[in-house]
Scaffold this active site. Structure first.
Site, PDB file in Angstrom:
ATOM      1  N   HIS A  79      -2.270  -1.470   7.336  1.00  0.00           N
ATOM      2  CA  HIS A  79      -1.353  -2.219   8.186  1.00  0.00           C
ATOM      3  C   HIS A  79       0.102  -2.067   7.758  1.00  0.00           C
ATOM      4  O   HIS A  79       1.000  -2.145   8.598  1.00  0.00           O
ATOM      5  CB  HIS A  79      -1.750  -3.698   8.212  1.00  0.00           C
ATOM      6  CG  HIS A  79      -2.914  -3.977   9.102  1.00  0.00           C
ATOM      7  ND1 HIS A  79      -2.801  -4.647  10.297  1.00  0.00           N
ATOM      8  CD2 HIS A  79      -4.230  -3.664   8.976  1.00  0.00           C
ATOM      9  CE1 HIS A  79      -3.989  -4.740  10.876  1.00  0.00           C
ATOM     10  NE2 HIS A  79      -4.878  -4.161  10.086  1.00  0.00           N
ATOM     11  N   ASP A 113     -22.010  -1.936   7.803  1.00  0.00           N
ATOM     12  CA  ASP A 113     -22.992  -1.388   6.870  1.00  0.00           C
ATOM     13  C   ASP A 113     -23.739  -2.539   6.204  1.00  0.00           C
ATOM     14  O   ASP A 113     -23.208  -3.226   5.330  1.00  0.00           O
ATOM     15  CB  ASP A 113     -22.269  -0.530   5.823  1.00  0.00           C
ATOM     16  CG  ASP A 113     -23.232   0.130   4.841  1.00  0.00           C
ATOM     17  OD1 ASP A 113     -24.454  -0.046   5.003  1.00  0.00           O
ATOM     18  OD2 ASP A 113     -22.747   0.811   3.927  1.00  0.00           O
TER      19      ASP A 113
END
Length: 412
Positions: free
Chosen positions: A73, A249
């Site tokens: 970011h 995951d």
């Protein structure tokens, strides 16, 4: 290396103290990133950051993921310059206020790392380098590769909230948009695929994925996986403030590995962009190769992170033109010429530019740590730049937040 100089302001001593971080940015230093930038000025800097990241990880495990996201970011938006850390003040909106920053956290622990560095070598290490180096150490803590990272970045004084949506892909954006955004900052398609591998340790809030579940299930989703997701996100309108999420995951959720690619090949991607990554002809070959070879994924991830961390960094005197909204770089040269004349004549000429002519009235100062400097409305009255060839000397940190001073006084 260029000669170090000090700028003298006719302001109150307390006001000068507050301005020191800003003045440091006028110092002519290295103009390019380099390895071991702090070898002389703060030789233990990188080791201190490593120690802090490790300590914070074992005390607050999710911090490692936060450091990686901070890098994305910060560096993707304009520059790797710590502008992400600037907090909202009157007239200056923080990048953290963007919807694209939803779910980001642990900014307060940047102050913890910064404080440890300040205790060792005050006013030396930029927050921009802390963002980059903490991400490197966070990746290691997550089982990823140790990535060579250059340092020497300067901190921004400007927030780029309006730019966030241009450079941080939305969860609903297509892979075409994601490729375009990252390509624009010098990361190729293979690098983009590798960067998305960070989703291996990420989680997605239900608010950002329920559109694939309700009112009907996205046909590209694995049906069994879709039922699992409905169990995680049982309503089409989840509370955005609630910590309700799913992970890409499920097998190794805190290990940066290639399971992410195996999952999206099996139609178990959380976001639209995840699934499109596995089906778009531009990216499919890389997805398949990374799914088959974890070492190859780590190699490409290292390359992509290094590229991202070097996106348009502020170094040396670039901060003058890039971050203080100076009208033009020629103004900087004018001030320098006037300073030389002042030195020769023994006193500043009457035409010397005033600080208020080149620095905006609202300035967000450097973070030392950043929570001390949430922004100060600086009121300049008859202030002018003097000249002095003595080096800047580091001063201790303030014991309280900055205050506003509106009466200038002569200071030596």
């Amino acid at each position: 290396m260029a000669t170090t100089k000090r700028l003298r302001f006719h302001l109150s001593p307390s006001f000068f103290f507050l301005l020191l971080p800003l003045l440091l940015q006028f110092y002519s230093g290295m103009s390019e990133l380099q390895f071991n930038y702090y070898a002389q000025s703060c030789p233990k800097a990188e080791e201190i950051i490593k120690q802090q990241v490790v300590q914070l990880y074992y005390k607050h495990g999710n911090t490692a993921v936060s450091w990686v996201r901070n890098l994305f970011h910060d560096c993707a938006v304009k520059s790797c310059d710590a502008s992400l850390l600037l907090e909202t003040v009157t007239g200056v909106a923080s990048e953290q206020a963007s919807e694209r920053s939803f779910g980001m956290r642990n900014f307060k622990y940047v102050s913890t790392i910064k404080a440890a560095l300040e205790a060792e070598c005050p006013l030396k290490v930029s927050c921009a380098d802390i963002v980059a180096l903490s991400a490197r150490e966070g990746i290691v803590m997550l089982g990823g590769p140790r990535i060579p990272i250059k340092t020497g970045r300067r901190d921004s004084r400007v927030s780029y909230l309006a730019e966030v949506e241009k450079f941080i892909p939305n969860h609903n954006d297509s892979i075409a948009t994601a490729l375009s955004v990252f390509n624009s900052i010098g990361i190729d398609d293979e690098g983009v695929v590798a960067l998305y591998g960070a989703h291996s340790v990420g989680r997605v809030h239900c608010a950002n994925l329920v559109h694939r579940l309700y009112p009907t299930v996205d046909p590209t989703l694995n049906p069994v996986y879709a039922e699992y997701l409905k169990g995680r996100c049982p309503t089409p309108d989840p509370d955005p403030d609630a910590v309700v999420y799913a992970r890409n995951d499920r097998e190794t959720p805190m290990i940066l590995d290639n399971n992410y690619y195996k999952n999206i090949i099996n139609h178990k991607g959380l976001l639209i962009v995840d699934q499109q990554l596995a089906s778009d002809p531009r990216t499919t070959p890389f997805v398949q190769k990374m799914a088959a070879d974890n070492s190859y994924f780590h190699e490409q991830f290292s390359r992509a992170i290094a590229l991202l961390s070097e996106n348009n960094p502020l170094t040396g005197d670039q901060v003058l033109c890039a971050n203080i909204e100076i009208k033009s770089c020629k103004t900087v040269q004018l001030i320098r010429n006037q300073k030389r004349r002042a030195k020769r004549g023994g006193q500043p000429p009457a035409t010397l530019p005033k600080v208020k002519d080149i620095v905006p009235r609202t300035v967000v100062l450097s973070h030392l740590p950043y929570s001390y400097y949430r922004g100060v409305k600086l009121i300049w009255k008859d202030s002018f730049l003097g000249s002095d060839t003595s080096p800047l000397l580091p001063l201790p940190l303030p014991l309280s937040p900055p205050q506003i001073f509106d009466t200038p006084h002569t200071t030596n």
